[in-house]
Design a protein around this motif. Structure first.
Motif, short mmCIF file in Angstrom:
data_model
loop_
_atom_site.label_atom_id
_atom_site.label_comp_id
_atom_site.label_asym_id
_atom_site.label_seq_id
_atom_site.Cartn_x
_atom_site.Cartn_y
_atom_site.Cartn_z
N HIS A 132 0.97 -1.22 0.11
CA HIS A 132 -0.15 -0.06 0.06
C HIS A 132 0.84 1.06 0.03
N GLN A 133 0.75 1.96 -0.99
CA GLN A 133 1.50 3.07 -1.19
C GLN A 133 0.73 4.45 -1.02
N PHE A 134 1.04 5.34 -0.05
CA PHE A 134 0.17 6.48 0.54
C PHE A 134 -0.98 6.08 0.68
N SER A 184 11.04 -4.22 -11.68
CA SER A 184 11.66 -2.88 -12.03
C SER A 184 10.63 -2.13 -12.62
N ARG A 185 9.64 -2.51 -13.03
CA ARG A 185 8.60 -1.72 -13.49
C ARG A 185 9.16 -1.00 -14.83
N THR A 186 8.93 0.48 -14.68
CA THR A 186 9.40 1.30 -15.94
C THR A 186 10.57 1.82 -15.44
N ALA A 187 11.26 1.51 -14.27
CA ALA A 187 12.26 2.30 -13.98
C ALA A 187 13.58 1.43 -14.16
N ASP A 188 15.12 2.20 -13.83
CA ASP A 188 16.12 1.45 -14.17
C ASP A 188 17.03 0.64 -13.22
N GLY A 189 16.45 0.37 -12.08
CA GLY A 189 17.16 -0.47 -11.33
C GLY A 189 18.41 0.07 -10.48
N LEU A 190 18.40 1.47 -10.85
CA LEU A 190 19.91 1.95 -10.54
C LEU A 190 19.70 3.11 -9.20
N ALA A 191 20.79 3.64 -8.71
CA ALA A 191 20.55 4.44 -7.46
C ALA A 191 21.92 5.35 -7.66
N ILE A 203 13.70 0.35 7.51
CA ILE A 203 14.16 -0.28 6.30
C ILE A 203 13.76 0.75 5.13
N ASP A 204 14.51 0.72 4.10
CA ASP A 204 14.41 1.58 2.92
C ASP A 204 14.56 3.06 3.37
N TYR A 205 15.55 3.70 3.45
CA TYR A 205 15.98 5.10 3.70
C TYR A 205 15.94 5.87 2.39
N THR A 259 3.63 0.16 3.30
CA THR A 259 3.72 -1.21 3.78
C THR A 259 4.83 -1.94 2.92
N ASP A 260 5.16 -1.71 1.75
CA ASP A 260 6.48 -2.17 1.18
C ASP A 260 7.68 -1.85 2.11
N ASN A 261 7.30 -0.90 2.73
CA ASN A 261 8.79 -0.31 3.50
C ASN A 261 8.73 -0.51 4.95
N MET A 262 7.89 -1.65 5.18
CA MET A 262 7.77 -2.00 6.80
C MET A 262 8.33 -3.51 6.82
N GLN A 278 1.60 -5.22 -7.33
CA GLN A 278 3.16 -5.75 -7.31
C GLN A 278 4.27 -4.73 -7.36
N LEU A 279 4.96 -4.71 -6.50
CA LEU A 279 6.26 -3.65 -6.62
C LEU A 279 7.53 -4.65 -6.39
N GLY A 280 7.89 -5.25 -5.41
CA GLY A 280 9.07 -6.10 -5.68
C GLY A 280 10.49 -5.53 -5.61
N ASP A 281 11.52 -6.28 -5.58
CA ASP A 281 12.79 -5.53 -5.59
C ASP A 281 13.19 -5.16 -6.82
N GLY A 282 12.77 -4.01 -7.02
CA GLY A 282 13.02 -3.22 -8.44
C GLY A 282 14.35 -3.00 -8.60
N ARG A 283 14.99 -2.79 -7.51
CA ARG A 283 16.48 -2.09 -7.52
C ARG A 283 17.20 -2.68 -6.51
N ALA A 284 16.76 -3.75 -5.87
CA ALA A 284 17.68 -4.51 -4.95
C ALA A 284 17.79 -5.81 -5.25
N VAL A 294 20.80 9.13 -14.74
CA VAL A 294 20.11 10.38 -14.83
C VAL A 294 19.19 10.50 -14.01
N ARG A 295 18.78 11.57 -13.43
CA ARG A 295 17.61 11.72 -12.38
C ARG A 295 16.91 13.13 -12.40
N ASP A 296 15.80 13.10 -12.32
CA ASP A 296 15.03 14.54 -12.11
C ASP A 296 14.71 14.81 -10.79
P1 AMP Z 1 10.46 3.01 -2.67
O1 AMP Z 1 9.24 4.04 -2.82
O2 AMP Z 1 12.09 3.44 -2.78
O3 AMP Z 1 10.14 2.07 -1.44
O4 AMP Z 1 10.04 2.08 -3.92
C1 AMP Z 1 8.94 1.46 -4.27
C2 AMP Z 1 9.15 0.43 -5.34
O5 AMP Z 1 9.72 1.13 -6.45
C3 AMP Z 1 9.86 -0.79 -4.92
O6 AMP Z 1 9.49 -1.84 -5.57
C4 AMP Z 1 11.38 -0.43 -5.63
O7 AMP Z 1 12.16 -1.34 -5.86
C5 AMP Z 1 10.89 0.14 -6.77
N1 AMP Z 1 11.85 1.39 -7.21
C6 AMP Z 1 12.44 2.50 -6.69
N2 AMP Z 1 13.06 3.18 -7.59
C7 AMP Z 1 13.38 2.30 -8.39
C8 AMP Z 1 14.46 2.15 -9.53
N3 AMP Z 1 15.11 3.35 -9.71
N4 AMP Z 1 14.44 1.17 -10.47
C9 AMP Z 1 13.55 0.34 -10.35
N5 AMP Z 1 12.70 0.13 -9.15
C10 AMP Z 1 12.80 1.12 -8.35
#
Ligand code: AMP
Ligand code: MG
Length: 529
Positions: free
Chosen positions: A93-95, A134-141, A282-284, A272-275, A101-107, A177-179
């Motif tokens: 649950h986000q906000f 990772s959905r539409t995101a890049d998996g990077l930090a 978790i998830d700073y 709830t995905d950050n609990m 489904q969320l999952g380890d998108g970049r972990a 690249v980040r905005d």
């Molecule tokens: P967060 O808000 O950081 O807890 O992330 C919520 C969800 O988005 C989690 O499933 C993360 O793995 C995913 N996520 C956040 N940033 C990225 C990213 N840059 N690439 C892929 N997945 C991401």
């Protein structure tokens, strides 16, 4: 230099079902708890900082963590024997809304290390490339958010707050690249990877996704696995143990949030995905530290409208999150009333822990019912003028109960001077109200069994001198962006001892400077990372 063999024992992989698809593309995963993945190879790994204590807990040989291969391994370029990388499936649950489904998108989990003390520690790279989640995101930090996670989780540990830990912070040698403020100004930043370490990274969302998709059998398997792996002290899973387990999760969560309240930490994204199921911070992300005491403050600009995750609401949000967890566990409990009963214990459990914590902060032997008024009046006193929460409690510890008779209100309140942001003289009403509260407080201290000296010792052991102030994080980021990592390492060392004065480090115990009041990164953060 080769590593002394870490002893990998990947219980998650052997105890839970695997996604049969191995190709890397974003997808909805069903009837599985994880997908096998490979960290993305990066150009030029460089170690920025590492926590020697965490390395020692993992029983990494010092020849390895001082050697050049370390960065190769902890950006994900090179796997050690026994590492078997995977990304975990979860939802959340986000906000306040179910996000699916969320999952380890970049972990990317590298595996579970079993230490000689039979403790299990999962190694997890954050920012090592995309996964099926990772959905539409890049998996990077990027470096700024990775540095914030690395230092803050280590600082929290030493403050005595339950948290995941961090082994290392490495640059990848690549740009990301980040905005940063989602305002149409994307720019390249330095890419980085943090290696996080925890007994497990299981979240409420791991259970929610299984319930939401009707995978009840796997839900039971997952709960049983979690109890055996992460709560072995509770015994073999059974209807009774499920109850004890859920109660334990509620209590750990409450205790974790109370610790946040003690040190002035705002998580910022309590989805709830950050609990953590273990009650670990978790998830700073866009977290922050209270400077001026303000229960309505959140550092997260993404949440600036509703302020759902503001400081003063964290206890209630945790309750709401536990309610979502309970809902997802319903298929296992059959009767909602059992879960409800346990949930109903939360408000009292939380407020009892909160009151105990406040009694400690105020230096009393214990909380008494009649102290409630002093606590609620303190809330008001702290918000009369902008008052630095951290400094306030350290100043308070210095005031002697015996001094109260001989001092005017102005003298008394003057002892808190360092905590006030406004340099103008305080208004008479502020002096009056604060003076009155101080007199009542000191009277209460006088009645307590603790002497002034014992009270000060007690207060200074729970009221930190050094917290990871928002602007200090930004100073370390600015330096690191220029290739100077000395401040990251200085702070890592400083925050190992947050309750004791360290010579030459006065600036880190001082108030936030005025220039930092409105600077991006110092008081306002977005989810961009
Ligand atoms: P967060 O808000 O950081 O807890 O992330 C919520 C969800 O988005 C989690 O499933 C993360 O793995 C995913 N996520 C956040 N940033 C990225 C990213 N840059 N690439 C892929 N997945 C991401
Ligand atoms: Mg997250």
């Amino acid at each position: 230099m080769e590593c002394k063999e870490l002893n990998f024992f990947n219980r998650f992989l052997t105890g839970l079902p695997e996604d049969p698809i191995v190709d890397l593309y974003p997808r909805q995963v069903a009837n599985a708890s994880f997908s096998r993945v490979k960290p993305t190879h990066v150009a030029n790994p460089q170690l920025v900082a590492f926590s020697q204590e965490v390395a020692e807990e993992l029983e990494l040989a010092s020849s390895f963590y001082q050697g050049s291969r370390f960065a190769e391994v902890f950006v994900g370029n090179r796997l050690l024997k026994g590492m078997d990388p995977y990304a975990v499936r979860y939802g959340g649950h986000q906000f306040g809304h179910w996000a699916g489904q969320l999952g380890d998108g970049r972990a990317i989990n590298l595996g579970e290390v079993k230490t000689s003390k039979d403790e299990y520690l999962t190694l997890q790279l954050k920012g090592a490339g995309s996964t099926p989640y990772s959905r539409t995101a890049d998996g990077l930090a990027v470096l700024r958010s990775s540095l914030r996670e690395f230092l803050c989780s280590e600082a929290m540990h030493h403050l005595g707050v339950p948290t995941t830990r961090a082994l290392s912070l490495c640059l990848t040698g690549e740009e990301v690249v980040r905005d940063m403020f989602y305002d149409g100004n994307p720019r390249p930043e330095l890419g980085a990877v943090v290696c996080r370490v925890a007994p497990s990274f299981t979240r409420f969302g791991n259970f929610e996704i299984l319930s939401a998709s009707g995978e009840y059998e796997l839900l039971k398997t997952f709960v049983d696995f979690t109890i055996k792996a992460d709560f072995p002290e509770l015994g073999e899973p059974s209807a009774e143990v499920y109850k004890t387990w859920f109660r334990e999760v509620c209590q750990r969560t409450a205790r974790m949030v109370v610790e946040w309240m003690r040190v002035g930490f705002v998580h910022g994204v309590m989805n709830t995905d950050n609990m953590s199921i273990l009650g670990l911070t978790i998830d700073y992300g866009p977290y922050g530290w209270l400077e001026g005491y303000d229960p309505d403050w959140t550092p997260n600009t993404t949440d600036s409208q509703s302020k759902r995750y503001r400081f003063g609401q964290q206890g209630e949000v945790a309750y709401w999150n536990l309610y979502q967890l309970a809902r997802s566990l319903l298929p296992l409990f059959k009767e909602a009333s059992i879960l409800e009963e346990i949930l109903n214990e939360y408000p009292k459990y939380y407020s009892d822990r909160y009151n105990e914590m406040m009694a400690n902060k105020l230096g009393w032997a214990c909380f008494r019912v009649e102290d409630a008024e002093l606590l609620s009046d303190l809330e008001e006193v702290l918000t009369l003028v902008e008052t630095d929460m951290t400094i306030f409690y350290r100043c308070l510890a210095e005031i002697e109960a015996s001094s109260v008779e001989s001092l005017t209100d102005r003298d008394l309140v003057g002892m808190l001077e360092e905590a006030y942001y406004d340099q103008q003289p305080l208004a008479d009403t502020v002096i009056l109200k604060t003076g009155d509260w101080l007199r009542r407080y000191l009277l209460r201290c006088d009645e307590d069994i603790l002497s002034d000296v014992d009270r000060r010792v007690k207060m200074n052991s729970v009221n930190p001198l050094y917290v990871f102030r928002n602007y200090v994080a930004q100073l370390a980021i600015d330096d690191a962006d220029r290739g100077d990592f000395s401040r990251v390492n200085e702070l890592l060392e400083l925050y190992r001892n947050p309750y004791n004065e360290q010579s030459g480090k006065e600036i880190y115990a001082a108030k936030r400077p005025e220039w930092a009041r409105r600077r991006a990164g110092c008081s306002m953060l977005s989810c961009s990372s």
